[in-house]
Design an enzyme around this catalytic site. Structure first.
Site, PDB file in Angstrom:
ATOM      1  N   ASP A   1     -11.772 -10.780  -0.184  1.00  8.68           N
ATOM      2  CA  ASP A   1     -12.896 -11.080   0.721  1.00  8.68           C
ATOM      3  C   ASP A   1     -14.118 -10.216   0.062  1.00  8.68           C
ATOM      4  O   ASP A   1     -13.800  -9.199  -0.589  1.00  8.68           O
ATOM      5  CB  ASP A   1     -13.081 -10.996   2.148  1.00  8.68           C
ATOM      6  CG  ASP A   1     -12.206  -9.654   2.543  1.00  8.68           C
ATOM      7  OD1 ASP A   1     -12.150  -8.398   1.819  1.00  8.68           O
ATOM      8  OD2 ASP A   1     -11.662  -9.511   3.753  1.00  8.68           O
TER       9      ASP A   1
ATOM     10  N   GLU B   1       0.761  -1.243  -0.062  1.00 10.46           N
ATOM     11  CA  GLU B   1      -0.015   0.098  -0.054  1.00 10.46           C
ATOM     12  C   GLU B   1       0.717   1.132   0.228  1.00 10.46           C
ATOM     13  O   GLU B   1       0.659   2.140   0.725  1.00 10.46           O
ATOM     14  CB  GLU B   1      -0.876   0.029   1.319  1.00 10.46           C
ATOM     15  CG  GLU B   1      -1.973  -1.127   1.270  1.00 10.46           C
ATOM     16  CD  GLU B   1      -2.997  -1.238   2.372  1.00 10.46           C
ATOM     17  OE1 GLU B   1      -2.831  -0.192   3.211  1.00 10.46           O
ATOM     18  OE2 GLU B   1      -3.619  -2.252   2.592  1.00 10.46           O
TER      19      GLU B   1
ATOM     20  N   HIS C   1     -10.335  -6.624  -1.524  1.00 10.32           N
ATOM     21  CA  HIS C   1     -11.435  -6.457  -0.511  1.00 10.32           C
ATOM     22  C   HIS C   1     -12.700  -5.653  -1.185  1.00 10.32           C
ATOM     23  O   HIS C   1     -12.420  -4.759  -1.313  1.00 10.32           O
ATOM     24  CB  HIS C   1     -10.536  -5.565   0.602  1.00 10.32           C
ATOM     25  CG  HIS C   1      -9.752  -6.404   1.500  1.00 10.32           C
ATOM     26  ND1 HIS C   1      -9.886  -7.255   2.037  1.00 10.32           N
ATOM     27  CD2 HIS C   1      -8.138  -5.967   1.423  1.00 10.32           C
ATOM     28  CE1 HIS C   1      -8.484  -7.634   2.562  1.00 10.32           C
ATOM     29  NE2 HIS C   1      -7.655  -6.996   2.115  1.00 10.32           N
TER      30      HIS C   1
ATOM     31  N   ASN D   1       2.211  -5.118  -3.028  1.00  9.77           N
ATOM     32  CA  ASN D   1       1.044  -5.879  -2.643  1.00  9.77           C
ATOM     33  C   ASN D   1       0.089  -4.259  -2.777  1.00  9.77           C
ATOM     34  O   ASN D   1       0.594  -3.312  -2.007  1.00  9.77           O
ATOM     35  CB  ASN D   1       0.968  -6.084  -1.606  1.00  9.77           C
ATOM     36  CG  ASN D   1      -0.474  -7.077  -1.192  1.00  9.77           C
ATOM     37  OD1 ASN D   1      -1.017  -7.706  -2.093  1.00  9.77           O
ATOM     38  ND2 ASN D   1      -1.099  -6.840  -0.029  1.00  9.77           N
TER      39      ASN D   1
ATOM     40  N   GLU E   1      -5.771 -10.907  -0.861  1.00 13.37           N
ATOM     41  CA  GLU E   1      -6.830 -10.748   0.300  1.00 13.37           C
ATOM     42  C   GLU E   1      -8.052 -10.697  -0.201  1.00 13.37           C
ATOM     43  O   GLU E   1      -8.927 -10.074   0.566  1.00 13.37           O
ATOM     44  CB  GLU E   1      -6.252  -9.405   0.970  1.00 13.37           C
ATOM     45  CG  GLU E   1      -4.650  -9.291   1.106  1.00 13.37           C
ATOM     46  CD  GLU E   1      -4.343  -8.168   2.076  1.00 13.37           C
ATOM     47  OE1 GLU E   1      -5.246  -7.339   2.490  1.00 13.37           O
ATOM     48  OE2 GLU E   1      -3.081  -7.858   1.928  1.00 13.37           O
TER      49      GLU E   1
HETATM   50  C1  XIL Z   1      -5.686  -6.245   8.597  1.00 12.01           C
HETATM   51  C2  XIL Z   1      -5.854  -7.416   9.421  1.00 12.01           C
HETATM   52  O1  XIL Z   1      -6.740  -8.244   8.963  1.00 12.01           O
HETATM   53  C3  XIL Z   1      -6.361  -6.995  10.846  1.00 12.01           C
HETATM   54  O2  XIL Z   1      -6.526  -7.917  11.592  1.00 12.01           O
HETATM   55  C4  XIL Z   1      -5.555  -5.860  11.441  1.00 12.01           C
HETATM   56  O3  XIL Z   1      -6.097  -5.291  12.523  1.00 12.01           O
HETATM   57  C5  XIL Z   1      -5.151  -4.732  10.313  1.00 12.01           C
HETATM   58  O4  XIL Z   1      -4.861  -5.373   9.218  1.00 12.01           O
HETATM   59  N1  XIL Z   1      -5.010  -4.683   4.052  1.00 12.01           N
HETATM   60  C6  XIL Z   1      -3.687  -5.328   4.289  1.00 12.01           C
HETATM   61  C7  XIL Z   1      -3.859  -6.284   5.356  1.00 12.01           C
HETATM   62  O5  XIL Z   1      -2.789  -5.415   3.412  1.00 12.01           O
HETATM   63  O6  XIL Z   1      -2.629  -6.523   6.148  1.00 12.01           O
HETATM   64  C8  XIL Z   1      -5.111  -5.645   6.331  1.00 12.01           C
HETATM   65  O7  XIL Z   1      -5.039  -6.524   7.302  1.00 12.01           O
HETATM   66  C9  XIL Z   1      -6.133  -5.376   5.517  1.00 12.01           C
HETATM   67  C10 XIL Z   1      -6.043  -4.702   4.584  1.00 12.01           C
END
Ligand code: XIL
Length: 605
Positions: free
Chosen positions: A270, A156, A238, A202, A268
């Protein structure tokens, strides 16, 4: 009559047809993991470290061939202070994954959200920050060399408008590099730490073609052109039903990334949906969610270099969504009771229907150390095939271990059970260690095996355990230590006045000789693993100790522990029979009727 004989061939044919169907590869693939492996594909889940939830662990092992610590390898949890590294959770995730043949992704060295307070509130110069980051990447990357096969090196780093995000590492105050220079530097350090790990950039909201993914691609193109080590781009994904990415745009983006020769990982995934107070989503939303999962999977699976789809967790029991998006949840492929949702079936159907593209072979699994039962022998006699409680043994031939010889240091009167991250377990009890180097580790069989008929031996190096080997346990297996440590020739022995008995200095008939053995079995008092004997009562073998010298019975004056000997080492004081011949005479010690093997001698004059 007549009925059965007629039907039998029909039944046989049916049975054969059924069998053929069953053995057709993949048709009956039951799990995501099985379906993915047929396609050299990785299906992963973020692992939140719920080690006490066995359903969570077992289901994850069954369904996924890749895991990624959800938080444990981020800077903040890993480095509570500059000096302290918190490796226990990632170590355990990796150890479990290794046993299950799963691959592990690492996430992430640099992320603006996982900066510990000591860093955020510190007043470091760019040069100091650069040193801290270098130390971090080299330490963590090297520790997990060969264990974490791919890293999200930087997470990020871009804003949605394609500019670089202001962060500690970039410009607040940064590590002293311009533009994407700090990202480049992180990738170079990551490559140095583990030359074989795949290195990913990423990000989120960069799944489709847009200004953000343009910027990321621009950086990647520049890195490739200048030889900066980058292997792939991670697309977080996400998503939600109302703010889902466009599948056509995802498709175009995957195409242009993989056209560069870079891999794509969906990292990631979801898909959050509205839920009621009980966390329950509507059936319609779950169906729409499944459609989206299917489309993402179908799209990735079209491309040989789109090699992994990972969801951010896998069960709604553990998901970051309800905490971060109030009113939303149920984002993952399995529900909170580990039952597959439509999204699960959609993913599996996508995997089963995936076109047979020419995907690269799966990365090598984490290598387990290998041991063989016959490699575990008495340190005195080199006899193997069984062990006795308290026996001092050597494990030969383990395929992994410390690069240089490490010798145990006694602390608090006890031997350690860990030498350079090598350990040897008997029924999960770590054995005291004497020395260790790759291929040769000396240990003392824990006394707890005394209550068992057989013992399960496992060797561990750097947290990864070998497959177990099982050995019978015997009450006693005496072996005498010899001067040249070969198990043959003159025994390591002393006169009553502690003068070494050798070929040059034989012992007189009728005199007392002190010699040393192991494998005498359980003692009274009960042996204490790794303890150096320093007080009375001295531990004495439960079995009766007898001896012969030159085949003639010799009087045993004492057999048991001695001050300075570790539990498991036994000193035997015996009188050389006055009627024995001169010259090198065979010595045999029996414990509880079990005789030491032929080979050891004592020079007599
Ligand atoms: C999130 C985790 O799922 C949480 O448990 C934590 O509190 C914060 O981070 N993008 C990412 C992940 O790259 O590392 C993040 O994970 C979600 C968003």
């Amino acid at each position: 009559m007549g009925f059965l004989p007629v039907l039998a061939p029909v039944l046989r044919t049916l049975a054969a047809a059924l069998l053929l169907l069953l053995v057709r590869p993949g048709l009956f693939a039951q799990t995501l993991r099985e379906a993915a492996e047929r396609r050299n594909f990785l299906v992963g889940a973020a692992h939140n470290g719920s080690f006490s939830d066995s359903t969570y662990l077992e289901t994850m092992a069954r369904e996924y061939n890749q895991v990624e610590p959800e938080n444990a390898t981020k800077f903040q949890p890993l480095r509570p202070s500059r000096e302290q590294f918190n490796f226990s959770v990632p170590d355990q995730i990796i150890a479990n994954a290794a046993q299950r043949g799963q691959l592990v992704r690492g996430h992430t060295f640099i992320w603006h959200q996982a900066v510990p307070n000591w860093l955020a509130n510190g007043t470091f110069t760019p040069a100091q920050l650069s040193d801290i980051l270098r130390e971090h990447i080299l330490t963590v990357g090297a520790r997990y060399r060969g264990k974490i096969y791919a890293w999200d090196v930087v997470n990020e780093a871009f804003n949605d408008n394609g500019t670089l995000r202001s962060t500690l590492w970039y410009d607040q105050p940064g590590i002293g590099r311009q533009g994407t220079g700090y990202i480049e530097q992180a990738f170079r350090w990551a490559r140095e730490a583990d030359p074989k790990a795949l290195l990913f950039y990423n990000d989120y909201s960069a799944e489709g073609v847009n200004v953000k993914s343009d910027a990321i691609l621009g950086m990647a193109r520049d890195f490739r052109a200048r030889g900066v080590p980058i292997d792939g781009i991670g697309l977080q994904a996400h998503w939600g039903l109302s703010n889902q990415g466009s599948i056509a745009s995802l498709d175009n983006n995957i195409r242009r990334i993989t056209d560069l020769g870079l891999q794509v990982h969906i990292t990631e995934l979801d898909v959050r949906v509205p839920v009621n107070a009980a966390g329950v989503a509507s059936a319609a939303d779950l169906a729409a969610q499944a459609t989206l999962y299917r489309s993402v999977a179908d799209t990735c699976l079209k491309y040989p270099l789109c090699t992994s789809i990972q969801t951010w967790g896998y069960t709604d029991k553990y998901s970051w969504i309800p905490g971060f998006y109030p009113g939303f949840g149920a984002a993952l492929p399995m529900d909170a009771a580990f039952q597959p949702k439509p999204a699960y079936t959609a993913m599996r159907d996508a995997l089963l229907a995936a076109p047979p593209v020419d995907r690269p072979a799966l990365p090598a699994p984490i290598e387990l150390p290998v041991i063989a039962a016959r490699g575990l022998v008495s340190a005195a006699s080199y006899q193997g095939s069984a062990v006795a409680p308290g026996e001092i043994v050597v494990l030969f031939g383990a395929t992994q271990g410390p690069a240089s010889l490490l010798t145990a240091l006694v602390t608090g009167n006890r031997l350690p059970t860990d030498l350079g991250r090598a350990r040897l377990f008997f029924d999960n009890v770590p054995a005291p260690l004497l020395y260790g180097v790759k291929g040769q580790v000396s240990a003392i069989v824990p006394f707890a095996v005394a209550t068992r008929q057989q013992t399960v031996v496992q060797y561990e190096y750097e947290g990864i355990r070998s497959l177990p080997v099982t050995l019978p346990v015997v009450e006693a297996k005496p072996g005498l230590f010899t001067w040249d440590a070969s198990g043959k020739g003159p025994v390591a022995s002393l006169t009553a006045s502690y003068v070494p008995i050798t070929r040059e200095a034989p012992i007189d008939k009728g005199d007392v000789a002190l010699m040393f053995l192991t494998g005498a079995g359980q003692t009274g008092p009960v042996g204490v693993d790794g303890q150096i004997v320093s007080s009375t009562p001295l531990p004495v073998p439960n079995g009766i100790v007898t001896a012969t010298v030159g085949g003639i019975a010799a009087e045993v004056l004492y057999a048991g522990g001695a001050a300075g000997l570790v539990n498991g080492g036994i000193q035997v004081n015996l009188r050389i029979p006055s009627n024995v011949g001169s010259g090198e005479q065979p010595v045999v010690i029996s414990v509880g009727g079990v005789a030491s093997p032929a080979g050891p001698t004592i020079p007599v004059r």
